[in-house]
Design an enzyme around this catalytic site. Sequence first.
Site, PDB file in Angstrom:
ATOM      1  N   ASP A   1      10.215  18.579   3.813  1.00 55.67           N
ATOM      2  CA  ASP A   1       9.198  18.955   4.785  1.00 55.67           C
ATOM      3  C   ASP A   1       9.885  19.541   6.007  1.00 55.67           C
ATOM      4  OD1 ASP A   1      10.213  16.802   6.204  1.00 55.67           O
ATOM      5  OD2 ASP A   1       8.432  15.554   5.996  1.00 55.67           O
TER       6      ASP A   1
ATOM      7  N   ARG B   1      -1.791  11.752  10.787  1.00 53.16           N
ATOM      8  CA  ARG B   1      -0.711  12.118  11.705  1.00 53.16           C
ATOM      9  C   ARG B   1      -1.014  13.490  12.289  1.00 53.16           C
ATOM     10  NH1 ARG B   1       5.847  12.303  10.670  1.00 53.16           N
ATOM     11  NH2 ARG B   1       5.302  13.541   8.824  1.00 53.16           N
TER      12      ARG B   1
END
Length: 546
Positions: A447, A165
Amino acid sequence: MSVASPTHHVEVTGPPGERFEEILTPGALDFIGRLDAAFSARRTALLAERRRRALRLASGCALDFSVATRAVREDSGWRVAGPAPGLTDRRVEITGPPQPRMAVNALNSGARVWMADFEDATSPRWENVVGGQLTLLDAIERRLDFTRNGKRYRVDGRPATIMVRPRGWHLTEDHLLVDGRPVAAPLVDFGLYFFHCARRQTEAGSGPYFYLPKLENHYEARLWNDIFVFAQDLLGIPRGTVRATVLIETVTAAFEMEEILYELREHSAGLNAGRWDYLFNLIKNFAHRPDFVLPDRAKVTMTAPFLRAYTELLVRTCHRRGAHAIGGMAAQIPGGDAESYEAALARVRLDKEREAEDGFDGSWVAHPALVPVCADTFGSVLGERPHQIERTRDDVEVGAADLLAVRRTGGAPTPEGIRGNIAVALRYFDAWLRGQGAVALYGLMEDAATAEIARCQIWQWQQHGAVSRETVLRLLDEESAALAKEDPSALSAEAREIFVRTALAGELPGFFTADAYERHLVRRVTDVTEEAGVTEKARVTEGAGR
């Protein structure tokens, strides 16, 4: 597709590191320069359109499915490409930053896929950006073999399939310049991995596979598709070798799922319900509206009507077009006493049962201990089948009002929720500044997405009178003092500064990451580099290294 590339000048301004020369080769830098020359102008135009659309939403314009693309949605004849090698069975995927120890644990976890995350789970310090690429290269070459604290780490015989990603379109990499301009961060992350690993992965029977974050419309998907074609043609790799799963984590993208699959159909590997970023994006886009005020984050579960509509539409859309539908993140970190451990596993099991029964083909976990739970839960539904794409969910009917039915989940925040958001955001900002992008806090793996939710909710709650600025500042001071006591080396003052600037400003900033990167990470690297007198510069002109 052929795109002329003018002469370009690539400069590395970040400090050198061990083995960095293996990644920042003349050929790789030339490749980045060509990507920048071909696509930077389109990226700039699409970001300008993002800003215009955000202003239209803020002014009260309605959000609905596009009339202009109705033909794509109504054409029942098209399908995406079939599953690529290693991406047929995706019943459990694990995510995390591309750091050596975490990479070994993820690859050996028993998950079918490991998503190496340069975005929300990585603090974009220069050493993490280049070091992450080295980790991926070492993983593919089976060179991840080391001992740390007396424990040996090495990749076992059947590791998970790697997907990468890259960072989102809104971010730049200020330590890599083309003609004096910072390069778009996703072009750096994609380009370095593709240049070094695409052919290696293909020859190993896999391929260069990606997760695409924070797309807001099908034009951004088209940009990625053109990048894939360009990169494959430039390096002589057959078209269609690249595969990409798009994270539907913006509310505008939820209205264009079919169009996004259509743009990427030759390179598509499905869609993912990126639920935490989706919640953040929805709050951000409608933070000005009192009917979009949500209660504590812990109370906004995936059974909320607007989130049910989003996930069920995603499954229906994917399966109608022959694509995988991948569920959301289980962020629990099992630990503590036996009762707490079993309670965490039970919550994950319930979440995954809902996803599997809804028709998802797999889901995400953040911790290796959750892999068996996810695998068993999906296994009980899938059996020996690799997926359930044949289940088209024709019973699902979702309209614009369903996707925006937030008021059915509304409610005032609790004092615990307000303090919790401040505590999580502050501690995450501190960890992020110190180079850690995935942080264990209060039993969850947090996150950037969850930190974004926390600070946006504080802004929204204050904006609509659910909490006063004075109360937020008092709690912020208390949590800053607690953080400094917990860890004397914490950057509590800088973390507090980020919180005030991104959660208490008159206008809500789009992303804390863009603001904090420019004001803190780049400045810190520049200061350290100048102090040491070791600025590294690599200049490449068109054709060099090829």
